[in-house]
Scaffold this motif. Structure first.
Motif, short mmCIF file in Angstrom:
data_model
loop_
_atom_site.label_atom_id
_atom_site.label_comp_id
_atom_site.label_asym_id
_atom_site.label_seq_id
_atom_site.Cartn_x
_atom_site.Cartn_y
_atom_site.Cartn_z
N MET A 97 -5.92 1.16 -16.25
CA MET A 97 -7.37 1.75 -15.88
C MET A 97 -6.87 2.60 -14.70
O MET A 97 -7.23 2.38 -13.32
N LEU A 98 -6.38 3.79 -14.87
CA LEU A 98 -6.21 4.82 -13.96
C LEU A 98 -5.22 4.33 -12.81
O LEU A 98 -5.38 5.10 -11.62
N SER A 99 -4.38 3.41 -12.85
CA SER A 99 -3.55 3.16 -11.65
C SER A 99 -2.63 4.19 -11.02
O SER A 99 -2.68 4.46 -9.87
N MET A 100 -2.01 4.92 -12.13
CA MET A 100 -1.08 6.02 -11.64
C MET A 100 -1.96 7.13 -10.90
O MET A 100 -1.24 7.65 -10.00
N LEU A 101 -3.10 7.34 -11.31
CA LEU A 101 -3.98 8.62 -10.44
C LEU A 101 -4.16 8.14 -9.14
O LEU A 101 -4.14 8.60 -8.40
N VAL A 102 -4.42 6.85 -8.90
CA VAL A 102 -4.95 6.36 -7.67
C VAL A 102 -3.60 6.51 -6.82
O VAL A 102 -3.73 6.85 -5.63
N ILE A 103 -2.55 6.00 -7.17
CA ILE A 103 -1.30 6.19 -6.49
C ILE A 103 -0.82 7.55 -6.07
O ILE A 103 -0.14 7.97 -5.31
N CYS A 104 -1.29 8.59 -7.12
CA CYS A 104 -1.06 9.97 -6.82
C CYS A 104 -2.11 10.58 -5.75
O CYS A 104 -1.62 11.76 -5.14
N LEU A 105 -3.11 9.90 -5.53
CA LEU A 105 -4.15 10.46 -4.63
C LEU A 105 -3.42 10.74 -3.01
O LEU A 105 -3.72 11.66 -2.37
N PRO A 106 -2.79 9.98 -2.25
CA PRO A 106 -2.07 10.05 -0.97
C PRO A 106 -1.26 11.25 -0.97
O PRO A 106 -1.27 12.06 -0.03
N GLY A 107 -0.46 11.52 -2.27
CA GLY A 107 0.20 12.82 -2.22
C GLY A 107 -0.65 13.83 -2.10
O GLY A 107 -0.15 14.94 -1.28
N TYR A 108 -1.75 13.87 -2.78
CA TYR A 108 -2.54 14.97 -2.99
C TYR A 108 -3.16 15.20 -1.74
O TYR A 108 -3.57 16.40 -1.16
N PHE A 109 -3.69 14.33 -0.91
CA PHE A 109 -4.25 14.34 0.29
C PHE A 109 -3.37 14.77 1.24
O PHE A 109 -3.58 15.69 2.14
N PHE A 110 -2.11 14.11 1.59
CA PHE A 110 -1.37 14.24 2.69
C PHE A 110 -0.03 14.86 2.58
O PHE A 110 0.78 14.96 3.63
N GLY A 111 0.35 15.20 1.26
CA GLY A 111 1.44 15.88 1.20
C GLY A 111 2.59 15.17 0.49
O GLY A 111 2.55 13.77 0.20
N CYS A 112 3.74 15.55 0.15
CA CYS A 112 4.64 14.91 -0.71
C CYS A 112 5.39 13.71 -0.03
O CYS A 112 5.60 12.71 -0.68
N GLY A 113 5.69 13.87 1.24
CA GLY A 113 6.30 12.94 2.00
C GLY A 113 5.50 11.62 2.09
O GLY A 113 6.11 10.73 1.56
N ALA A 114 4.25 11.82 2.30
CA ALA A 114 3.38 10.61 2.37
C ALA A 114 3.25 9.97 0.83
O ALA A 114 3.10 8.78 0.74
N GLY A 115 3.18 10.97 -0.05
CA GLY A 115 2.91 10.38 -1.41
C GLY A 115 4.07 9.70 -1.94
O GLY A 115 4.05 8.74 -2.54
N LEU A 116 5.29 10.12 -1.37
CA LEU A 116 6.52 9.24 -2.05
C LEU A 116 6.72 8.03 -1.31
O LEU A 116 7.01 7.04 -2.04
N MET A 117 6.34 7.80 -0.12
CA MET A 117 6.29 6.71 0.65
C MET A 117 5.24 5.60 -0.02
O MET A 117 5.82 4.49 0.05
N THR A 118 4.37 6.29 -0.14
CA THR A 118 3.20 5.30 -0.81
C THR A 118 3.44 4.81 -2.34
O THR A 118 3.28 3.88 -2.46
N GLY A 119 3.96 5.80 -3.05
CA GLY A 119 4.56 5.44 -4.37
C GLY A 119 5.55 4.24 -4.25
O GLY A 119 5.56 3.45 -5.17
N LEU A 120 6.57 4.46 -3.20
CA LEU A 120 7.49 3.30 -3.04
C LEU A 120 7.01 2.12 -2.58
O LEU A 120 7.21 0.92 -3.17
N ALA A 121 5.96 1.93 -1.71
CA ALA A 121 5.33 0.87 -1.20
C ALA A 121 4.67 0.25 -2.60
O ALA A 121 4.59 -0.93 -2.52
N TYR A 122 3.98 1.09 -3.34
CA TYR A 122 3.34 0.39 -4.51
C TYR A 122 4.49 -0.13 -5.48
O TYR A 122 4.22 -1.35 -6.00
N GLY A 123 5.51 0.42 -5.62
CA GLY A 123 6.74 -0.04 -6.38
C GLY A 123 7.20 -1.15 -5.89
O GLY A 123 7.35 -2.26 -6.68
#
Length: 237
Positions: A97-123
């Motif tokens: 239920m849209l889990s990938m979309l939610v994890i993509c939001l920090p990158g969209y909000f704060f840029g690629c670096g923050a998005g990559l770190m958030t994605g790693l934390a999720y993983g």
């Protein structure tokens, strides 16, 4: 010892984190979220968010807390949504239920670096909650690189329709890594008469692109676009 070696019901070897392993994974998640905040602040400065003299003292602290809260909430909400499965495949992978979309939001909000770190934390959190590890190297491919790639949403954080473009980039990034994982680690699961690469492309594409299609339709709904815009503005204020 960080992992116990367990033989599953099919005779395969799996790796399950021990209590110490879970503690270390928790510490890694905290460190990654902290790194996400550092990258988010760098992105904000690049965009000129911190140009006003009065915003580098207490305001900067409030910004740090806000960024941390948004990234942590994305990881937490994404984890909850990942357990709401619309369809679950037998050898791993599901339409959530849209889990990938939610994890993509920090990158969209704060840029690629923050998005990559958030994605790693999720993983890492996925690894802690629901590990499916056949080989140590597969852990890196499926949990770190594949979920970390969702941070590629930040590539288009400043572009028109940036969330859609970034989401597509993130999904394709994850798809590349899970396809490679399928070819390298799950070749024996290929359907009869199928080559390893076509099998991995089809199997992994079936759930990743199904969820992506649903998410894109939802993103393009005017009320959703408006809501995401307001949330982004709140995150960057």
């Amino acid at each position: 010892m960080l992992y116990n070696v367990v033989v599953d019901e099919w005779g395969g070897t799996t790796y399950v984190p021990t209590a110490l392993g879970n503690v270390l994974l928790g510490a890694v998640i905290i460190a990654l979220l902290a790194a996400a905040v550092v990258f988010a602040k760098m992105h904000a400065k690049k965009l000129g968010e911190d140009r006003e003299p009065g915003r580098n003292g207490a305001g900067s602290g409030r910004m740090t807390i806000k960024q941390l809260v948004f990234c942590a909430m994305a990881v937490a909400l994404g984890t909850v949504l990942s357990n709401i499965k619309l369809f679950d495949l037998p050898y791993g992978g599901s339409v959530t239920m849209l889990s990938m979309l939610v994890i993509c939001l920090p990158g969209y909000f704060f840029g690629c670096g923050a998005g990559l770190m958030t994605g790693l934390a999720y993983g890492v959190l996925q690894l802690l909650i629901d590990p499916y590890i056949l080989f140590p190297a597969q852990l890196v491919m499926d949990y770190l690189l594949a979920f970390g790639a969702l941070g590629l949403s930040g590539l288009f954080s400043g572009a028109k329709n940036g969330l859609v473009k970034g989401y597509v980039a993130a999904v394709l990034g994850r798809y590349v890594f899970v396809v490679l994982s399928g070819c390298i680690f799950f070749a024996s699961y290929a359907w009869e008469g199928w080559g390893v690469l076509p099998y991995s492309l089809a199997y992994n594409g079936s759930y990743i692109f199904s969820e992506a299609a649903i998410s894109i339709v939802i993103i393009l709904l005017p009320p959703v676009k408006s809501a995401v815009g307001r949330i982004r503005k709140l995150a960057l204020e």
